[in-house]
Enzyme design. Structure first.
Site, PDB file in Angstrom:
ATOM      1  N   ARG A  84     -15.987  59.531 -95.351  1.00  0.00           N
ATOM      2  CA  ARG A  84     -16.693  59.965 -96.547  1.00  0.00           C
ATOM      3  C   ARG A  84     -16.674  61.492 -96.627  1.00  0.00           C
ATOM      4  O   ARG A  84     -16.722  62.172 -95.603  1.00  0.00           O
ATOM      5  CB  ARG A  84     -18.142  59.486 -96.511  1.00  0.00           C
ATOM      6  N   TYR A 224      -9.888  56.119 -98.923  1.00  0.00           N
ATOM      7  CA  TYR A 224     -10.539  55.656 -97.696  1.00  0.00           C
ATOM      8  C   TYR A 224     -11.978  55.196 -97.910  1.00  0.00           C
ATOM      9  O   TYR A 224     -12.782  55.889 -98.539  1.00  0.00           O
ATOM     10  CB  TYR A 224     -10.548  56.777 -96.651  1.00  0.00           C
ATOM     11  N   LYS A 233     -21.128  52.303-100.845  1.00  0.00           N
ATOM     12  CA  LYS A 233     -22.225  53.265-100.973  1.00  0.00           C
ATOM     13  C   LYS A 233     -22.412  53.726-102.418  1.00  0.00           C
ATOM     14  O   LYS A 233     -23.538  53.941-102.868  1.00  0.00           O
ATOM     15  CB  LYS A 233     -21.982  54.478-100.075  1.00  0.00           C
ATOM     16  N   HIS A 253     -30.602  51.296 -97.738  1.00  0.00           N
ATOM     17  CA  HIS A 253     -29.610  51.355 -96.657  1.00  0.00           C
ATOM     18  C   HIS A 253     -30.202  50.651 -95.436  1.00  0.00           C
ATOM     19  O   HIS A 253     -30.578  51.277 -94.451  1.00  0.00           O
ATOM     20  CB  HIS A 253     -29.303  52.831 -96.367  1.00  0.00           C
ATOM     21  N   SER A 275     -26.905  56.854 -88.821  1.00  0.00           N
ATOM     22  CA  SER A 275     -25.729  56.489 -88.023  1.00  0.00           C
ATOM     23  C   SER A 275     -25.994  56.748 -86.548  1.00  0.00           C
ATOM     24  O   SER A 275     -26.809  57.592 -86.178  1.00  0.00           O
ATOM     25  CB  SER A 275     -24.521  57.300 -88.486  1.00  0.00           C
ATOM     26  N   CYS A 277     -27.427  54.831 -84.389  1.00  0.00           N
ATOM     27  CA  CYS A 277     -28.733  54.377 -83.911  1.00  0.00           C
ATOM     28  C   CYS A 277     -28.773  52.873 -83.654  1.00  0.00           C
ATOM     29  O   CYS A 277     -29.842  52.268 -83.587  1.00  0.00           O
ATOM     30  CB  CYS A 277     -29.826  54.771 -84.896  1.00  0.00           C
ATOM     31  N   GLY A 278     -27.605  52.237 -83.553  1.00  0.00           N
ATOM     32  CA  GLY A 278     -27.551  50.838 -83.153  1.00  0.00           C
ATOM     33  C   GLY A 278     -27.853  49.848 -84.252  1.00  0.00           C
ATOM     34  O   GLY A 278     -28.270  48.721 -83.981  1.00  0.00           O
ATOM     35  N   ASP A 300     -25.977  46.289 -93.421  1.00  0.00           N
ATOM     36  CA  ASP A 300     -25.914  47.663 -93.920  1.00  0.00           C
ATOM     37  C   ASP A 300     -26.796  47.934 -95.133  1.00  0.00           C
ATOM     38  O   ASP A 300     -27.397  48.993 -95.227  1.00  0.00           O
ATOM     39  CB  ASP A 300     -24.464  48.021 -94.254  1.00  0.00           C
ATOM     40  N   ARG A 392     -12.206  51.897 -88.654  1.00  0.00           N
ATOM     41  CA  ARG A 392     -13.039  50.849 -89.252  1.00  0.00           C
ATOM     42  C   ARG A 392     -12.413  49.466 -89.152  1.00  0.00           C
ATOM     43  O   ARG A 392     -11.201  49.316 -89.083  1.00  0.00           O
ATOM     44  CB  ARG A 392     -13.263  51.160 -90.739  1.00  0.00           C
ATOM     45  N   ARG A 423     -32.958  58.546 -83.596  1.00  0.00           N
ATOM     46  CA  ARG A 423     -32.561  58.751 -82.194  1.00  0.00           C
ATOM     47  C   ARG A 423     -33.381  59.916 -81.652  1.00  0.00           C
ATOM     48  O   ARG A 423     -33.081  61.080 -81.890  1.00  0.00           O
ATOM     49  CB  ARG A 423     -31.053  59.036 -82.126  1.00  0.00           C
TER      50      ARG A 423
END
Length: 611
Positions: A84, A224, A233, A253, A275, A277-278, A300, A392, A423
């Protein structure tokens, strides 16, 4: 010169729809972009295979070994087109104030002029694919229809995986239904003397443009991911968030998961995480607690609308997972590994000698030889990664072993709890619950991760990401937070509880205190029991924490001291981070909702500070 009128005249005759507005728009864009032909995607498996062969012939796709990964493909992008591009992503609201301080704003009239110049003739030598798609289960009252026009067969194939695409979406649209128009071009017309390449793009001119007032998306120059798959998004968050603001719902999100207790009770939980953060791991969690079951509704994005009973009902608007490959492996997310065994597209991954894909973190030891994402030989002694860090996989959600039976229920699933998390090495405990809805919105508004690991006794510099929506909110984030607060004032609303989790607390030696992964089911159990009214909590300055012994640690190799540290609140550290919170809020000026300023003052009061 006769080609354009003829094309406009034949579009209606060849189209599988009589939707007048759609036909006029397709004709208008065809006249602007000048494709050699217009093709209406039907979403069939036969069409997917044809498009995949087109991409193989163009050198974009390489078919992987059917023995290793059936019906799957590898694509390697241009090195200038790998992620992005937030600095080239624009919110073109009529008023600059409506975009807010966290978005890139451009005047919509000026941007239309810029884009018209770029799009004029941009599809010469190419096919324009008409891609009708439904975000959400077909016919769901929570779903919405979009139509993407693109000159990229890579996008068309990917959209078949990521959305409900083709004839079925056109059927829902009918002859006069509303749709979000999405225009995309790789920005490389095949004019005289220009040779096509395996990954066409326009390195120097990338624009990902949103017009929230007119619900339009225009994207130029990139092929992409979220730059080009405009249902992701662009529609599902940036445009949908503006729609949700105007219509009284939430476009977030967030993952969605289904929790089933040993007694057979069911709760649905959503979670917003920045992102790294599992998030995907949590969406596909394998619980370590006996008798508990976790199923995936979405990994997501969540769209949520209020039902007649006052509860929020959520659908996953996507039909596939567009996941980050590096770091995904048997040890971190075995369910993701099962999902991508077949029928998947891999982008910027490495290729093994036996025709499979590989990336860093897939296995504990790398293969002795690979072809890396640049197409070069690679060995473990190479100085660069074999796969791009943002490589990806695009894979059908229906293939996930933990996919919940309700994941395509048009009615959606009723949400019992929201999880927020970042995090954080210090300060934030393993889990705490908001006092009420307003306090929960405050927790979401101050969600943050540390930019660097915090040294013992210090608080790291915080990167705030409210509700994990900072790059994805289609309007002023202060208004977005006000919209959340307004949802809490809805008459008859039965609101989910709100929790803040942190799997990343570290000890004085910099080691993680909590094992994470499947053990996170122990935190989910407490969340579940709180929703039931069957778990104890203690009040602290920052919220309600699990009482001593309320987190089930049976069978877990963790000592009592570590648990005390995980569930402690160091008020001095909380005080130390208040200036950063104030600075974060200050960017919104007078638009910051009063309720959030009051929540900050209440926190200071609980900490013994003078506001």
């Amino acid at each position: 010169m006769n080609k354009v009128p003829r094309m406009s005249q034949t579009i209606a005759a060849e189209a599988p729809t009589t939707h007048a507005q759609l036909l006029d728009w397709v004709g208008e864009i065809a006249e602007l972009t000048q494709p050699d032909s217009v093709y209406w995607c039907d979403g069939s498996a036969e069409e997917y295979d044809r498009l995949a062969q087109t991409l193989i012939d163009a050198g974009t796709f390489e078919r992987l070994s059917d023995a290793k990964r059936p019906n799957s493909y590898l694509a390697l992008s241009d090195p200038a087109d790998v992620a992005r591009v937030e600095d080239r992503t624009f919110i073109c609201s009529e008023a600059e104030a409506d975009a807010g301080p966290t978005n890139n704003w451009r005047d919509p009239a000026a941007m239309r002029e810029t884009l018209n110049d770029l799009f004029r003739g941009c599809m010469v030598g190419r096919t324009m694919y008409v891609v009708p798609f439904s975000m959400g289960p077909l016919g769901s009252p929570i779903a919405h229809i979009g139509v993407q026009l693109t000159d990229s067969p890579y996008v068309a194939t990917s959209m078949r995986i990521m959305t409900r695409m083709g004839k079925a979406a056109l059927g829902v649209l009918g002859t006069d239904g509303e749709f979000v128009p999405c225009v995309h071009s790789v920005g490389m017309p095949l004019v005289d003397g220009v040779e096509d390449v395996s990954w066409p793009c326009n390195e120097d001119n990338k624009y990902i443009v949103h017009y929230p007032d007119t619900r339009e998306i225009w994207s130029f120059g990139s092929g992409y991911g979220g730059n080009a798959l405009l249902g992701k998004k662009c529609f599902a968050l940036r445009i949908a968030s503006a729609m949700a603001r105007d219509e009284g719902w939430l476009a977030e999100h967030m993952l969605i998961l289904k929790l089933t207790s040993p007694e057979g009770g069911v709760k649905y939980v959503t979670g917003a995480f920045p992102s790294a953060c599992g998030k995907t791991n949590l969406a596909m969690l394998i619980p370590t607690l006996p008798g508990w079951k976790v199923e995936t509704v979405g990994d997501d994005i969540a769209w949520m609308k209020f039902g007649e009973d006052g509860r929020l009902y959520a659908v996953n608007p996507e039909a596939g997972f567009f996941g980050v490959a590096p770091g995904t492996g048997e040890g971190t997310n075995p369910n993701a590994m099962r999902t991508i065994e077949s029928n998947s597209i891999f982008t910027n991954c490495a290729k093994t000698d036996d025709g499979d894909v590989w990336w860093e973190g897939m296995t504990s030891e790398p293969p002795e030889h690979l072809i890396d994402w640049h197409g070069n030989d690679w060995t473990p002694d190479s100085e660069t990664p074999s796969a791009h860090p943002n490589a990806r996989f695009t894979t059908p959600a229906s293939q996930c072993p933990t996919i919940a039976p309700e994941w395509e229920d048009p009615a959606g699933v009723p949400i019992d709890a929201f999880l927020f998390g970042g995090r954080r090495a210090t300060t934030v405990p393993l889990v705490h619950e908001a006092f009420d809805w307003e306090h929960g919105v405050f927790l979401g508004a101050t969600m943050s991760s540390e930019k660097t690991a915090a040294a013992a006794g210090n608080v790291g510099e915080l990167r705030f990401d409210p509700m994990a929506m900072l790059p994805f909110c289609g309007y002023n984030m202060a208004d977005y937070l006000a919209h959340w607060l307004k949802a809490g004032e809805r008459e008859g609303a039965q609101l989910p509880r709100i929790f803040y989790v942190n799997w990343f607390r570290k000890d004085a030696d910099g080691k993680f205190l909590w094992p994470g992964f499947g053990e996170n089911s122990r935190v989910l159990e407490w969340v579940f029991r709180r929703c039931e009214g069957n778990a104890e909590a203690v009040e602290t300055a920052i919220g309600l924490l699990p009482a001593e012994g309320a987190i089930n640690t049976e069978g877990l190799n963790i000592d009592a001291e570590a648990m005390r540290e995980l569930l402690s609140v160091d008020e001095d550290l909380v005080r130390d981070q208040l200036p950063q919170v104030k600075e974060h809020f200050a960017q919104f000026g007078d638009k910051l909702p009063d309720a959030l300023a009051q929540q900050l003052e209440a926190l200071e009061w609980r900490l013994g500070e003078s506001p």
